[in-house]
Design a protein around this motif. Structure first.
Motif, PDB file in Angstrom:
ATOM      1  N   ILE A   7      -8.611  18.541 -12.075  1.00 54.69           N
ATOM      2  CA  ILE A   7      -8.635  18.123 -10.677  1.00 54.69           C
ATOM      3  C   ILE A   7     -10.064  17.725 -10.344  1.00 54.69           C
ATOM      4  O   ILE A   7     -11.010  18.454 -10.653  1.00 54.69           O
ATOM      5  N   VAL A   8     -10.234  16.577  -9.706  1.00 53.39           N
ATOM      6  CA  VAL A   8     -11.538  16.111  -9.245  1.00 53.39           C
ATOM      7  C   VAL A   8     -11.569  16.255  -7.735  1.00 53.39           C
ATOM      8  O   VAL A   8     -10.750  15.656  -7.026  1.00 53.39           O
ATOM      9  N   LEU A   9     -12.501  17.045  -7.256  1.00 49.19           N
ATOM     10  CA  LEU A   9     -12.664  17.290  -5.820  1.00 49.19           C
ATOM     11  C   LEU A   9     -13.761  16.372  -5.299  1.00 49.19           C
ATOM     12  O   LEU A   9     -14.923  16.508  -5.661  1.00 49.19           O
ATOM     13  N   GLY A  10     -13.381  15.410  -4.463  1.00 47.21           N
ATOM     14  CA  GLY A  10     -14.316  14.426  -3.929  1.00 47.21           C
ATOM     15  C   GLY A  10     -14.254  13.140  -4.716  1.00 47.21           C
ATOM     16  O   GLY A  10     -14.461  13.143  -5.935  1.00 47.21           O
ATOM     17  N   LEU A  11     -13.957  12.019  -4.051  1.00 48.98           N
ATOM     18  CA  LEU A  11     -13.798  10.739  -4.732  1.00 48.98           C
ATOM     19  C   LEU A  11     -14.766   9.691  -4.181  1.00 48.98           C
ATOM     20  O   LEU A  11     -14.446   8.524  -4.027  1.00 48.98           O
ATOM     21  N   GLY A  12     -15.990  10.143  -3.900  1.00 43.86           N
ATOM     22  CA  GLY A  12     -17.069   9.216  -3.582  1.00 43.86           C
ATOM     23  C   GLY A  12     -17.655   8.648  -4.860  1.00 43.86           C
ATOM     24  O   GLY A  12     -16.947   8.442  -5.846  1.00 43.86           O
ATOM     25  N   GLY A  13     -18.968   8.407  -4.864  1.00 43.47           N
ATOM     26  CA  GLY A  13     -19.577   7.782  -6.030  1.00 43.47           C
ATOM     27  C   GLY A  13     -19.350   8.551  -7.312  1.00 43.47           C
ATOM     28  O   GLY A  13     -18.803   8.022  -8.287  1.00 43.47           O
ATOM     29  N   LEU A  22     -12.328  10.383 -16.971  1.00 42.54           N
ATOM     30  CA  LEU A  22     -11.356  11.370 -17.434  1.00 42.54           C
ATOM     31  C   LEU A  22     -10.001  10.729 -17.711  1.00 42.54           C
ATOM     32  O   LEU A  22      -9.382  10.977 -18.765  1.00 42.54           O
ATOM     33  N   ALA A  23      -9.526   9.908 -16.786  1.00 45.07           N
ATOM     34  CA  ALA A  23      -8.222   9.278 -16.978  1.00 45.07           C
ATOM     35  C   ALA A  23      -8.234   8.332 -18.168  1.00 45.07           C
ATOM     36  O   ALA A  23      -7.251   8.241 -18.914  1.00 45.07           O
ATOM     37  N   ALA A  24      -9.358   7.623 -18.375  1.00 47.84           N
ATOM     38  CA  ALA A  24      -9.452   6.702 -19.505  1.00 47.84           C
ATOM     39  C   ALA A  24      -9.370   7.436 -20.837  1.00 47.84           C
ATOM     40  O   ALA A  24      -8.981   6.840 -21.852  1.00 47.84           O
ATOM     41  N   ARG A  25      -9.717   8.729 -20.845  1.00 42.66           N
ATOM     42  CA  ARG A  25      -9.621   9.527 -22.078  1.00 42.66           C
ATOM     43  C   ARG A  25      -8.261  10.187 -22.233  1.00 42.66           C
ATOM     44  O   ARG A  25      -8.055  10.988 -23.149  1.00 42.66           O
ATOM     45  N   GLY A  26      -7.354   9.879 -21.350  1.00 37.40           N
ATOM     46  CA  GLY A  26      -5.998  10.400 -21.479  1.00 37.40           C
ATOM     47  C   GLY A  26      -5.736  11.694 -20.746  1.00 37.40           C
ATOM     48  O   GLY A  26      -4.644  12.261 -20.867  1.00 37.40           O
ATOM     49  N   ALA A  27      -6.709  12.194 -19.982  1.00 36.37           N
ATOM     50  CA  ALA A  27      -6.495  13.431 -19.219  1.00 36.37           C
ATOM     51  C   ALA A  27      -5.558  13.175 -18.052  1.00 36.37           C
ATOM     52  O   ALA A  27      -5.548  12.097 -17.457  1.00 36.37           O
ATOM     53  N   ARG A  28      -4.763  14.187 -17.742  1.00 36.31           N
ATOM     54  CA  ARG A  28      -3.913  14.144 -16.535  1.00 36.31           C
ATOM     55  C   ARG A  28      -4.799  14.551 -15.356  1.00 36.31           C
ATOM     56  O   ARG A  28      -5.173  15.711 -15.224  1.00 36.31           O
ATOM     57  N   VAL A  29      -5.121  13.575 -14.508  1.00 33.96           N
ATOM     58  CA  VAL A  29      -6.123  13.750 -13.467  1.00 33.96           C
ATOM     59  C   VAL A  29      -5.474  13.711 -12.089  1.00 33.96           C
ATOM     60  O   VAL A  29      -4.678  12.814 -11.782  1.00 33.96           O
ATOM     61  N   LEU A  30      -5.840  14.684 -11.266  1.00 35.94           N
ATOM     62  CA  LEU A  30      -5.529  14.664  -9.846  1.00 35.94           C
ATOM     63  C   LEU A  30      -6.845  14.551  -9.086  1.00 35.94           C
ATOM     64  O   LEU A  30      -7.752  15.371  -9.278  1.00 35.94           O
ATOM     65  N   GLY A  31      -6.980  13.544  -8.232  1.00 32.22           N
ATOM     66  CA  GLY A  31      -8.162  13.393  -7.408  1.00 32.22           C
ATOM     67  C   GLY A  31      -7.844  13.696  -5.965  1.00 32.22           C
ATOM     68  O   GLY A  31      -6.835  13.216  -5.428  1.00 32.22           O
ATOM     69  N   LEU A  32      -8.681  14.499  -5.320  1.00 31.57           N
ATOM     70  CA  LEU A  32      -8.478  14.893  -3.928  1.00 31.57           C
ATOM     71  C   LEU A  32      -9.689  14.483  -3.102  1.00 31.57           C
ATOM     72  O   LEU A  32     -10.830  14.794  -3.465  1.00 31.57           O
ATOM     73  N   GLU A  33      -9.441  13.809  -1.990  1.00 32.31           N
ATOM     74  CA  GLU A  33     -10.508  13.295  -1.133  1.00 32.31           C
ATOM     75  C   GLU A  33     -10.211  13.615   0.326  1.00 32.31           C
ATOM     76  O   GLU A  33      -9.094  13.393   0.797  1.00 32.31           O
ATOM     77  N   LYS A  34     -11.226  14.122   1.005  1.00 32.68           N
ATOM     78  CA  LYS A  34     -11.100  14.505   2.413  1.00 32.68           C
ATOM     79  C   LYS A  34     -10.812  13.312   3.317  1.00 32.68           C
ATOM     80  O   LYS A  34     -10.083  13.421   4.303  1.00 32.68           O
ATOM     81  N   PHE A  35     -11.398  12.144   2.972  1.00 33.19           N
ATOM     82  CA  PHE A  35     -11.253  10.950   3.797  1.00 33.19           C
ATOM     83  C   PHE A  35     -10.422   9.903   3.054  1.00 33.19           C
ATOM     84  O   PHE A  35      -9.842  10.183   2.010  1.00 33.19           O
ATOM     85  N   GLY A  36     -10.386   8.690   3.585  1.00 30.97           N
ATOM     86  CA  GLY A  36      -9.709   7.605   2.896  1.00 30.97           C
ATOM     87  C   GLY A  36     -10.562   7.067   1.757  1.00 30.97           C
ATOM     88  O   GLY A  36     -11.708   7.482   1.557  1.00 30.97           O
ATOM     89  N   PRO A  37     -10.020   6.113   0.991  1.00 32.37           N
ATOM     90  CA  PRO A  37     -10.799   5.541  -0.111  1.00 32.37           C
ATOM     91  C   PRO A  37     -11.972   4.713   0.394  1.00 32.37           C
ATOM     92  O   PRO A  37     -11.880   4.033   1.414  1.00 32.37           O
ATOM     93  N   VAL A  38     -13.096   4.818  -0.315  1.00 35.31           N
ATOM     94  CA  VAL A  38     -14.307   4.034  -0.020  1.00 35.31           C
ATOM     95  C   VAL A  38     -14.715   4.219   1.446  1.00 35.31           C
ATOM     96  O   VAL A  38     -14.856   3.270   2.199  1.00 35.31           O
TER      97      VAL A  38
END
Length: 384
Positions: A7-13, A22-38
């Protein structure tokens, strides 16, 4: 078995880059972001960030920068987005200033190409700059700027392409070690994973209070002025990025006009006038006295720049006591979480390589990159 590998907490820079690697290496990734994208609420906004290799902060950063440049080029190829503009950069000030002497030290340590220009040559090459006699500038042709919003969007694009599940408007309330991994709570659900990557930006003091690093959150301001006489002399083919230190040690930094005649040229103080704040209490209003202080500084070194103010916006620095980053396995939970915080106002140019490092640490527990400088243990109290 946990529902996700990471799980990745925070999807800023930093978080968006980590999710993409992580996803490019085949990991099952969940990303969580407090706000909208960008989003514009943290530190990964404002249209431009300086990138440079002759790094005055410490020569130890240079190998990471060389890799970051490679990864930015790959990111552009993989997404079709134009992110970097190498318009050249000047590190200016007294010869013994941190900005000039430090950049020179890094350039010589790593064999980077540069030119050391006296005040007369600076004025001839770049008529927008008016250094005083006795000031010098280190010119680096491979310096330039990066587009932060495009960078984040590109990493989110790649993360999704490689199967990451990215969820926005879903803040994390808390997390804890759970069995052989972690459990993460949001207002919507509870998630489990084998590992957690925490990239909290200005929310580090709350979410990473237990890592032993006193991260100070500071309000900073970015200004865009319409140059007197128009933007022609501030076009990227005529005007470089710059960091300029005066005799008192105060630094400003700035950019060419990259968004057309109406966009103006961006400039800001580097750390100076940084008021302590939190993400909840930051004053988002830019006041007249702050604009006057910036314009007064510009009058002494870029006198044609401070024409009409086009806009001014705030951002936040997350600053450590020594102004170096924190990138490591969580000191209290090394088997469960990896942290990246405290980028101290100079981190964005490293986004691509930090994403690679975080993927290494999350999946393998180690990285080939030199990250000893960023160990949070450096702030631990020595034994009595």
């Amino acid at each position: 078995m946990p529902a996700h590998d990471v799980i990745v907490l925070g999807l800023g820079g930093m978080g968006s880059a980590a999710a993409a690697h992580l996803a490019a290496r085949g990991a099952r990734v969940l990303g969580l972001e407090k706000f909208g994208p960008v989003h514009p609420h943290g530190s990964s906004h404002g249209g431009s960030r300086i990138t440079r290799q002759s790094y005055f902060e410490d020569p130890a950063y240079v190998p990471l920068l060389l890799r970051a440049y490679e990864l930015y080029e790959r990111l552009e190829r993989d997404t079709g987005r134009r992110i970097a503009l190498y318009c050249g950069g000047v590190m200016a000030g007294p010869p013994d200033s941190r900005t000039v002497a430090g950049a020179l030290r890094s350039a010589e340590r790593w064999g980077l190409p540069y030119e050391l220009l006296d005040a007369r040559e600076l004025r001839r090459r770049f008529p927008t700059l008016t250094p005083a006699d006795g000031e010098v500038g280190l010119y680096e042709a491979r310096a330039g700027l990066l587009r932060p919003e495009r960078t984040v969007a590109a990493h989110l694009q790649l993360a999704t392409r490689h199967g990451a599940d990215l969820r926005f408007e879903e803040p994390v309330i808390r997390w804890e070690p759970y069995r052989d991994g972690v459990r993460v709570h949001t207002p919507d659900d509870t998630y489990t994973a084998g590992h957690l990557v925490v990239c909290p930006g200005a929310w580090a003091p709350r979410l990473l209070a237990d890592i032993g690093v006193p991260v100070r959150i500071e309000r900073q301001i970015m200004y865009w002025f319409q140059p007197r006489g128009g933007t022609g002399s501030y076009a990227p083919d005529r005007h470089p990025v710059y960091i300029w230190e005066d005799a008192a040690g105060s630094q400003i930094y700035g950019f060419p006009a990259i968004d057309g005649p109406g966009g103006g040229a961006k400039v800001a103080f580097f750390r100076e006038h940084g008021a302590p704040c939190t993400p909840e209490t930051i004053d988002r209003t830019v006041h007249d006295h702050e604009v006057r202080a910036m314009a007064a500084r510009l009058d002494s070194c870029l006198p044609t720049l401070p024409g009409a103010l086009i806009k001014a916006v705030t951002c936040m620095y997350s600053t450590t006591p020594d102004e170096h980053f924190v990138i490591a396995r969580h000191p209290a939970h090394p088997g469960h979480a990896t942290v990246a915080c405290g980028f101290s106002g100079h981190g964005f140019k490293f986004v691509t390589v930090v994403g690679e490092i975080l993927a290494d640490l999350a999946l393998d527990g180690t990285t080939r990159h030199p990250v000893a400088l960023f160990d949070p243990a450096r702030f631990a109290s020595p034994p009595a």
